[in-house]
Design a protein around this motif. Structure first.
Motif, PDB file in Angstrom:
ATOM      1  N   GLY A  31       0.873  -1.194  -0.157  1.00 32.47           N
ATOM      2  CA  GLY A  31       0.071  -0.092   0.069  1.00 32.47           C
ATOM      3  C   GLY A  31       0.959   1.151   0.085  1.00 32.47           C
ATOM      4  O   GLY A  31       0.681   2.113  -0.635  1.00 32.47           O
ATOM      5  N   ALA A  32       2.005   1.355   0.904  1.00 29.25           N
ATOM      6  CA  ALA A  32       2.843   2.582   0.892  1.00 29.25           C
ATOM      7  C   ALA A  32       3.648   2.601  -0.398  1.00 29.25           C
ATOM      8  O   ALA A  32       3.715   3.727  -0.924  1.00 29.25           O
ATOM      9  CB  ALA A  32       3.786   2.264   1.896  1.00 29.25           C
ATOM     10  N   ARG A  33       3.803   1.511  -1.231  1.00 34.06           N
ATOM     11  CA  ARG A  33       4.349   1.483  -2.451  1.00 34.06           C
ATOM     12  C   ARG A  33       3.375   2.345  -3.517  1.00 34.06           C
ATOM     13  O   ARG A  33       3.972   2.963  -4.091  1.00 34.06           O
ATOM     14  CB  ARG A  33       4.969   0.101  -2.786  1.00 34.06           C
ATOM     15  N   LEU A  34       2.264   1.655  -3.461  1.00 33.85           N
ATOM     16  CA  LEU A  34       1.321   2.423  -4.308  1.00 33.85           C
ATOM     17  C   LEU A  34       1.224   3.823  -4.019  1.00 33.85           C
ATOM     18  O   LEU A  34       1.026   4.553  -4.955  1.00 33.85           O
ATOM     19  CB  LEU A  34      -0.018   1.532  -4.123  1.00 33.85           C
ATOM     20  N   GLY A 155      -4.846  10.897  -0.706  1.00 37.80           N
ATOM     21  CA  GLY A 155      -4.969   9.546  -1.300  1.00 37.80           C
ATOM     22  C   GLY A 155      -4.692   8.582  -0.219  1.00 37.80           C
ATOM     23  O   GLY A 155      -4.267   8.821   1.028  1.00 37.80           O
ATOM     24  N   TRP A 156      -5.359   7.469  -0.277  1.00 35.76           N
ATOM     25  CA  TRP A 156      -5.314   6.179   0.565  1.00 35.76           C
ATOM     26  C   TRP A 156      -5.646   5.126  -0.079  1.00 35.76           C
ATOM     27  O   TRP A 156      -6.153   5.025  -1.268  1.00 35.76           O
ATOM     28  CB  TRP A 156      -6.501   6.359   1.717  1.00 35.76           C
ATOM     29  N   ILE A 157      -5.497   4.065   0.563  1.00 38.43           N
ATOM     30  CA  ILE A 157      -5.589   2.553  -0.006  1.00 38.43           C
ATOM     31  C   ILE A 157      -6.924   1.776   0.123  1.00 38.43           C
ATOM     32  O   ILE A 157      -7.746   1.626  -0.727  1.00 38.43           O
ATOM     33  CB  ILE A 157      -4.438   1.689   0.383  1.00 38.43           C
ATOM     34  N   TRP A 158      -7.182   1.834   1.751  1.00 38.72           N
ATOM     35  CA  TRP A 158      -8.427   1.225   2.030  1.00 38.72           C
ATOM     36  C   TRP A 158      -9.288   2.246   2.845  1.00 38.72           C
ATOM     37  O   TRP A 158      -8.905   2.891   3.614  1.00 38.72           O
ATOM     38  CB  TRP A 158      -8.060  -0.003   3.066  1.00 38.72           C
ATOM     39  N   ASP A 159     -10.816   2.175   2.510  1.00 38.36           N
ATOM     40  CA  ASP A 159     -11.753   2.470   3.159  1.00 38.36           C
ATOM     41  C   ASP A 159     -12.177   1.693   4.311  1.00 38.36           C
ATOM     42  O   ASP A 159     -12.340   0.573   3.875  1.00 38.36           O
ATOM     43  CB  ASP A 159     -13.142   2.976   2.375  1.00 38.36           C
ATOM     44  N   VAL A 160     -12.263   2.124   5.480  1.00 40.50           N
ATOM     45  CA  VAL A 160     -12.805   1.314   6.632  1.00 40.50           C
ATOM     46  C   VAL A 160     -13.768   1.841   7.298  1.00 40.50           C
ATOM     47  O   VAL A 160     -14.025   3.075   7.501  1.00 40.50           O
ATOM     48  CB  VAL A 160     -11.613   0.972   7.433  1.00 40.50           C
ATOM     49  N   ASN A 161     -14.626   0.886   8.123  1.00 40.24           N
ATOM     50  CA  ASN A 161     -15.742   1.477   8.952  1.00 40.24           C
ATOM     51  C   ASN A 161     -15.555   0.970  10.043  1.00 40.24           C
ATOM     52  O   ASN A 161     -16.594   0.495  10.781  1.00 40.24           O
ATOM     53  CB  ASN A 161     -17.048   0.899   8.152  1.00 40.24           C
ATOM     54  N   ASN A 162     -14.475   0.454  10.443  1.00 38.66           N
ATOM     55  CA  ASN A 162     -14.085  -0.282  11.980  1.00 38.66           C
ATOM     56  C   ASN A 162     -12.698   0.276  12.518  1.00 38.66           C
ATOM     57  O   ASN A 162     -11.861   0.555  11.687  1.00 38.66           O
ATOM     58  CB  ASN A 162     -14.259  -1.647  11.794  1.00 38.66           C
ATOM     59  N   LYS A 184      -4.918   0.016  -5.730  1.00 37.30           N
ATOM     60  CA  LYS A 184      -5.032   1.290  -6.318  1.00 37.30           C
ATOM     61  C   LYS A 184      -5.077   2.140  -5.198  1.00 37.30           C
ATOM     62  O   LYS A 184      -5.586   2.002  -4.214  1.00 37.30           O
ATOM     63  CB  LYS A 184      -5.997   1.415  -7.547  1.00 37.30           C
ATOM     64  N   VAL A 185      -4.781   3.452  -5.581  1.00 35.68           N
ATOM     65  CA  VAL A 185      -4.853   4.717  -4.556  1.00 35.68           C
ATOM     66  C   VAL A 185      -6.082   5.292  -4.899  1.00 35.68           C
ATOM     67  O   VAL A 185      -6.504   5.564  -5.821  1.00 35.68           O
ATOM     68  CB  VAL A 185      -3.718   5.833  -4.518  1.00 35.68           C
ATOM     69  N   ALA A 186      -7.064   5.490  -3.662  1.00 36.73           N
ATOM     70  CA  ALA A 186      -8.128   6.163  -3.736  1.00 36.73           C
ATOM     71  C   ALA A 186      -8.085   7.705  -3.521  1.00 36.73           C
ATOM     72  O   ALA A 186      -6.984   8.057  -2.930  1.00 36.73           O
ATOM     73  CB  ALA A 186      -9.300   5.571  -2.864  1.00 36.73           C
TER      74      ALA A 186
END
Length: 188
Positions: A31-34, A155-162, A184-186
């Motif tokens: 994720g950091a590399r992306l 920019g971020w990798i994952w959307d989380v709800n927890n 991918k990067v959001a």
């Protein structure tokens, strides 16, 4: 070192209160590399990466290494303890270390492991304000963004709800859930 207390800001973290997410060390590295690859095309070019301790220091090191730019760290404290499912207070304490340059120019990446409400990014950017030259462009990157986040990141990798338990934190007693492979990067 400079210690600055910031005014409360940010959204309200959302939690399903089911088993927390637990990305692997390899997922976090990927994720950091992306994130680094996405930042490589920023204009102006990235001139520095600032990891927000504690959680942002590891992804920031990967990003700085990939981009071959200097790495710096600042400390920001939002949660009063490390207990899971804490709601954001918006009250963030920032400590700038004495080894920061007097002035930053170009794109300066602020990196954290998660943007829970956005308040930490806002507080760090404000604290760094006097060190940002007229051509400096602060950008924020995180591995995860909580669904309640109202202020960034760019920019971020994952959307989380927890709650998220990262590999560099104390392990969680109980079940955890995996996150998908980072692809991918959001962006907003």
């Amino acid at each position: 070192m400079t210690d600055t207390a910031q005014q409360p800001t940010g959204g309200r973290r959302l939690f399903t209160r089911s088993a927390p997410y637990a990305p692997t060390r390899y997922q976090c590295y990927d994720g950091a590399r992306l994130l680094a690859e996405s930042a490589a095309s920023f204009d102006p070019p990235v001139t520095a990466v600032i990891g927000i301790a504690n959680g942002g220091t590891r992804p920031a090191a990967v990003i700085a290494d990939c981009l071959e730019v200097p790495l710096y760290n600042v400390t920001a404290r939002h949660n009063r303890t490390d207990e899971p499912w804490q709601q954001a207070t918006g009250d963030v304490s920032v400590v700038l270390s004495n080894d920061l340059p007097d002035r930053f120019d170009g794109t300066v990446l602020l990196v954290d492991d998660i943007a829970g409400s956005g308040a930490t990014f806002t507080a760090v950017a404000r604290a760094l304000g006097p060190k940002l030259g007229s051509s400096a462009v602060p950008k924020t990157l995180a591995l995860c963004r909580n669904a309640g986040c109202t202020e960034g990141p760019d920019g971020w990798i994952w959307d989380v709800n927890n709650w998220v338990v990262f590999p560099w934190e104390a392990s969680h007693d109980g079940d955890t859930r995996q996150l998908p492979v980072p692809k991918k990067v959001a962006t907003p």
